[in-house]
Design an enzyme around this catalytic site. Structure first.
Site, PDB file in Angstrom:
ATOM      1  N   SER A 127      63.859  34.301  32.283  1.00  0.00           N
ATOM      2  CA  SER A 127      62.652  34.864  32.888  1.00  0.00           C
ATOM      3  C   SER A 127      61.404  34.659  32.056  1.00  0.00           C
ATOM      4  O   SER A 127      60.321  35.019  32.485  1.00  0.00           O
ATOM      5  CB  SER A 127      62.851  36.358  33.141  1.00  0.00           C
ATOM      6  OG  SER A 127      63.176  37.001  31.935  1.00  0.00           O
TER       7      SER A 127
ATOM      8  N   HIS B  47      60.037  40.880  27.838  1.00  0.00           N
ATOM      9  CA  HIS B  47      58.987  40.443  28.765  1.00  0.00           C
ATOM     10  C   HIS B  47      57.625  40.732  28.172  1.00  0.00           C
ATOM     11  O   HIS B  47      57.493  41.365  27.140  1.00  0.00           O
ATOM     12  CB  HIS B  47      59.127  41.158  30.116  1.00  0.00           C
ATOM     13  CG  HIS B  47      60.199  40.591  30.981  1.00  0.00           C
ATOM     14  ND1 HIS B  47      60.632  41.191  32.134  1.00  0.00           N
ATOM     15  CD2 HIS B  47      60.921  39.452  30.884  1.00  0.00           C
ATOM     16  CE1 HIS B  47      61.582  40.461  32.679  1.00  0.00           C
ATOM     17  NE2 HIS B  47      61.774  39.398  31.934  1.00  0.00           N
TER      18      HIS B  47
ATOM     19  N   ASP C 117      57.866  43.967  36.691  1.00  0.00           N
ATOM     20  CA  ASP C 117      59.195  44.472  36.388  1.00  0.00           C
ATOM     21  C   ASP C 117      59.541  45.784  37.056  1.00  0.00           C
ATOM     22  O   ASP C 117      60.553  46.381  36.722  1.00  0.00           O
ATOM     23  CB  ASP C 117      59.336  44.651  34.868  1.00  0.00           C
ATOM     24  CG  ASP C 117      59.457  43.317  34.168  1.00  0.00           C
ATOM     25  OD1 ASP C 117      59.318  43.295  32.940  1.00  0.00           O
ATOM     26  OD2 ASP C 117      59.703  42.314  34.854  1.00  0.00           O
TER      27      ASP C 117
END
Lengths: 167, 180
Positions: free
Chosen positions: B57, B96, B123
């Site tokens: 990701s 992230h 998210d």
């Protein structure tokens, strides 16, 4: 002392040590680069500005974003992640940073760009404090290396203001 | 066949003292590895100073199998930082980037929204039921540096545990049969 096992072990340890040293040197060489990036943002149009059903303000705008980030690239750079954030202060929150657009620059050739876009991510406040709010447009970048330490910095552009009333 | 006979002879001919010395040396190696790990945890201020990237990701910046060095300082969390966080109920940490920050004037507490560079949406789908923001206590550290490919060893050992057993077995055999 001269068996295959010992030799293989010594070779492997030496190889891994040299590899680690090379990665460290590559990362240290990034410190010698002095970047001089420039950027400019214009808000062309406020498309709409409203108070949502859950009580938060939201605004949508079209912008021109131009920047020259070529001086950030070194031989140890894999990519530069760049994003534009609107930063402002409200009575409730001492700092709000909302990312409006981001992009990935994979190589030096693409580091000088000019784009015309609406905000990629929704500009939503916590509450309804956006009317007539002054805000800064800050262009942040994150230099991601092939190995080693990552560098991040930004350019702050001030002087933006949201409209007095909803549209 | 002769090699196996030799090995069995060497095992039988060892004295108790030698065995003890070898066991202690092995123990020393394991504990010094532990000391280095705990020391790193102290220096970086983070519960896990090194993490392996498990998903795609954050591509093309971080690929599966890269390792990230984390650091956690008292500095406030700002947009653009790559953070590692745990969601309540999930044990695997997620790496992230922070895209939204709202910091309260009075308490200094902060609401943070994250998104993977390569994901289309933010998210919120990954957070716990009803959770819209992350707070500081969810965040384990900021990524400050990275090494490519080194994490594949950990991924292989986690996903094919048989390899872990083979490695430990071989190591144990090596220790027992070495004559030093």
């Amino acid at each position: 002392m001269h068996s295959f096992g010992y030799r293989a072990n010594a070779l492997l340890t030496f190889a891994i040590t040299i590899l680690a040293v090379m990665c460290a040197i590559a990362s240290i060489s990034d410190n010698f680069n002095t970047p001089s990036p420039t950027s400019q943002v214009q808000v062309l149009n406020i498309n709409w500005f409203r108070n949502k059903a859950d009580g938060d303000d939201e605004v949508s705008m079209t912008m021109n974003i131009s920047a020259d980030l070529q001086s950030l690239f070194t031989w140890n750079t894999k990519q530069v992640f760049v994003f534009l954030a609107a930063e402002y202060e409200t009575p409730q929150n001492s700092l709000n940073q909302v990312s409006l657009w981001d992009g990935i620059i994979p190589a030096k050739e693409h580091a000088r760009f000019y784009i015309h876009t609406t905000n990629k991510y929704r500009f939503v406040d916590q509450g309804s404090n956006l009317r007539e709010r002054d805000f800064n447009m800050t262009l942040h970048w994150h230099v991601m290396p092939k190995t080693g330490k990552m560098f991040a910095d930004k350019i702050v552009m001030t002087g933006f203001r949201l409209p007095r009333s909803y549209r | 066949m002769g090699w196996i006979g030799e090995q069995i002879d060497s095992v039988k001919s060892m004295q108790f003292r030698q065995l003890l010395t070898q066991a202690i040396s092995l123990g020393m190696i394991v504990t010094s590895a532990l000391i280095i790990w705990k020391g790193l945890m102290c220096i970086t201020g983070s519960e896990s100073p090194v993490v392996v990237v498990l998903s795609g990701s954050m591509e093309p910046g971080f690929k599966r199998g890269d390792i990230l060095f984390l650091h956690m300082s008292k500095d406030p969390i700002r947009a653009g930082e790559i953070v590692v966080f745990n969601v309540d109920g999930r044990e695997i940490p997620i790496v992230h980037r922070v895209i939204k920050v709202h910091e309260r004037e009075d308490s200094g507490e902060v609401d943070v929204l994250t998104k993977g560079d390569n994901n289309f949406g933010d998210d919120r789908l990954l957070y716990a039921e009803g959770q819209m923001w992350l707070q500081r206590h969810h965040i384990m550290g900021r990524a400050v540096g990275f090494l490519p490919y080194v994490g594949w060893v950990t991924i292989i050992m986690t996903e094919q545990p048989i390899i872990k057993y083979i490695l430990i077995g071989a190591l144990g055999l090596l220790v027992i049969t070495s004559k030093e």
